[in-house]
Design a protein around this motif. Structure first.
Motif, short mmCIF file in Angstrom:
data_model
loop_
_atom_site.label_atom_id
_atom_site.label_comp_id
_atom_site.label_asym_id
_atom_site.label_seq_id
_atom_site.Cartn_x
_atom_site.Cartn_y
_atom_site.Cartn_z
N SER A 53 39.42 -3.56 25.92
CA SER A 53 40.69 -4.03 25.56
C SER A 53 41.15 -3.10 24.63
CB SER A 53 40.76 -5.41 25.13
OG SER A 53 42.12 -5.79 24.80
N PRO A 54 41.04 -1.79 24.86
CA PRO A 54 41.85 -0.93 24.01
C PRO A 54 43.23 -0.81 23.86
CG PRO A 54 41.37 0.41 25.81
CD PRO A 54 40.55 -1.00 25.68
N SER A 55 43.79 -0.81 22.72
CA SER A 55 45.33 -0.53 22.70
C SER A 55 45.57 0.66 21.59
CB SER A 55 45.81 -1.74 22.07
OG SER A 55 47.19 -2.01 22.15
N THR A 56 46.61 1.36 21.65
CA THR A 56 47.09 2.48 20.68
C THR A 56 48.38 2.27 20.43
OG1 THR A 56 46.85 4.77 20.27
CG2 THR A 56 47.29 4.11 22.47
N ASP A 57 48.78 2.69 19.31
CA ASP A 57 50.51 2.98 18.78
C ASP A 57 50.33 4.09 17.94
OD1 ASP A 57 52.94 2.83 18.37
OD2 ASP A 57 52.83 0.68 18.15
N GLY A 58 50.88 5.01 17.86
CA GLY A 58 50.82 5.96 17.01
C GLY A 58 49.46 6.80 17.03
N SER A 59 49.06 6.88 15.69
CA SER A 59 47.76 7.23 15.37
C SER A 59 46.66 6.52 15.20
CB SER A 59 47.68 8.27 14.16
OG SER A 59 48.04 7.40 13.09
N VAL A 60 46.55 5.10 15.83
CA VAL A 60 45.81 4.24 15.57
C VAL A 60 45.43 3.68 16.80
CG1 VAL A 60 45.22 2.16 14.29
CG2 VAL A 60 46.71 3.61 13.13
N VAL A 61 43.95 3.42 17.00
CA VAL A 61 43.57 2.90 18.27
C VAL A 61 42.64 1.60 17.72
CG1 VAL A 61 42.16 3.20 20.35
CG2 VAL A 61 43.13 5.11 19.24
N VAL A 62 43.05 0.51 18.63
CA VAL A 62 42.27 -0.73 18.12
C VAL A 62 41.70 -1.21 19.44
CG1 VAL A 62 43.61 -1.54 16.40
CG2 VAL A 62 44.20 -2.31 18.77
N TRP A 63 40.34 -2.11 19.31
CA TRP A 63 39.60 -2.53 20.25
C TRP A 63 38.72 -3.68 20.32
CZ3 TRP A 63 38.56 2.27 17.74
CH2 TRP A 63 37.24 1.98 17.24
N ALA A 64 38.27 -4.29 20.99
CA ALA A 64 37.21 -5.29 20.72
C ALA A 64 35.82 -4.71 21.12
CB ALA A 64 37.44 -6.62 21.87
N THR A 65 34.92 -5.06 20.34
CA THR A 65 33.42 -4.75 20.55
C THR A 65 32.86 -5.67 21.73
OG1 THR A 65 32.72 -6.14 18.85
CG2 THR A 65 33.25 -4.05 18.11
N ASP A 66 31.80 -5.19 22.18
CA ASP A 66 31.22 -5.63 23.39
C ASP A 66 30.18 -6.31 22.81
OD1 ASP A 66 29.79 -6.47 25.66
OD2 ASP A 66 30.03 -4.87 26.75
N PRO A 67 30.00 -7.82 22.81
CA PRO A 67 28.89 -8.46 22.31
C PRO A 67 27.73 -8.44 22.94
CG PRO A 67 30.30 -10.10 23.39
CD PRO A 67 30.88 -8.68 23.38
N LEU A 68 27.59 -7.51 24.00
CA LEU A 68 26.25 -7.42 24.61
C LEU A 68 25.66 -6.16 24.25
CD1 LEU A 68 27.36 -8.69 28.13
CD2 LEU A 68 26.08 -10.06 26.40
N VAL A 75 42.99 -7.61 22.81
CA VAL A 75 43.49 -6.93 21.33
C VAL A 75 44.72 -6.21 21.86
CG1 VAL A 75 43.01 -5.80 19.49
CG2 VAL A 75 41.30 -7.02 20.65
N MET A 76 45.50 -6.32 21.01
CA MET A 76 46.92 -5.21 21.22
C MET A 76 47.39 -4.91 19.96
SD MET A 76 50.47 -6.53 23.14
CE MET A 76 50.05 -6.55 24.68
N LEU A 77 48.02 -3.83 19.79
CA LEU A 77 48.34 -3.05 18.74
C LEU A 77 49.96 -2.91 18.91
CD1 LEU A 77 47.99 -1.73 15.81
CD2 LEU A 77 47.37 0.13 17.13
N ILE A 78 50.90 -3.29 17.91
CA ILE A 78 51.97 -3.25 17.85
C ILE A 78 52.64 -2.71 16.66
CG2 ILE A 78 54.54 -4.16 18.39
CD1 ILE A 78 52.76 -6.40 20.15
N GLY A 79 52.97 -1.51 16.22
CA GLY A 79 53.12 -0.84 15.17
C GLY A 79 52.08 -1.04 14.23
N SER A 80 52.09 -1.56 13.01
CA SER A 80 51.00 -1.83 12.32
C SER A 80 50.39 -3.16 12.02
CB SER A 80 51.37 -1.44 10.77
OG SER A 80 52.50 -2.55 10.62
N HIS A 81 50.65 -4.05 13.41
CA HIS A 81 50.33 -5.39 13.59
C HIS A 81 49.11 -5.32 14.53
CE1 HIS A 81 53.16 -6.63 10.86
NE2 HIS A 81 54.28 -5.95 11.74
N VAL A 82 48.12 -6.11 14.46
CA VAL A 82 46.95 -6.02 15.84
C VAL A 82 47.01 -7.73 16.07
CG1 VAL A 82 44.84 -5.94 16.25
CG2 VAL A 82 45.69 -4.31 14.62
N VAL A 83 47.20 -7.84 16.99
CA VAL A 83 47.17 -9.01 17.52
C VAL A 83 46.02 -9.22 18.50
CG1 VAL A 83 48.65 -10.84 18.78
CG2 VAL A 83 49.69 -9.21 17.54
N PHE A 84 45.07 -10.46 18.36
CA PHE A 84 44.12 -10.88 19.32
C PHE A 84 43.86 -12.08 19.58
CE2 PHE A 84 42.89 -10.48 15.08
CZ PHE A 84 41.94 -11.31 15.04
N ALA A 85 43.43 -12.65 20.60
CA ALA A 85 43.21 -14.09 21.13
C ALA A 85 41.76 -14.52 20.96
CB ALA A 85 43.99 -14.15 22.45
#
Length: 98
Positions: free
Chosen positions: A16-31, A66-76
């Protein structure tokens, strides 16, 4: 990472990687990695090369999104089922990178 170059930014498997500008966010794999029962949300700053954990301890059976929008990270996060007959639910969270 310069334009056109490739390099891993997550120390373990991720989704679930997401990027906006110079930041990348993701969810780690629990396995993979150390704790195989939970997952976390991490970020990587392309300018500084810094990795940060934004949230952790979510139950591993959760569907990771996971989703990155501007400086906000949203995750469910999947909520635990109340009883055997319940269908379960999801909660939405937001973290601010600034």
């Amino acid at each position: 990472i310069r334009a056109g170059q490739q390099a891993p930014i997550s120390p373990d498997a991720a989704s679930s990687p997401s990027t906006d500008g110079s930041v990348v966010v993701w969810a780690t794999d629990p396995l993979s990695g150390g704790d195989r029962s939970t997952w976390s949300v991490q970020s990587y700053d392309l300018a500084s090369g810094a990795i940060a954990t934004l949230a952790s301890g979510m139950v591993a059976q959760s569907q990771r999104s996971v989703m990155l929008i501007g400086s906000h990270v949203v995750f469910a996060i999947d909520n635990p089922k109340v009883d055997a007959g319940s269908t379960g639910s999801r909660s939405l969270y937001m973290a601010d990178l600034s």
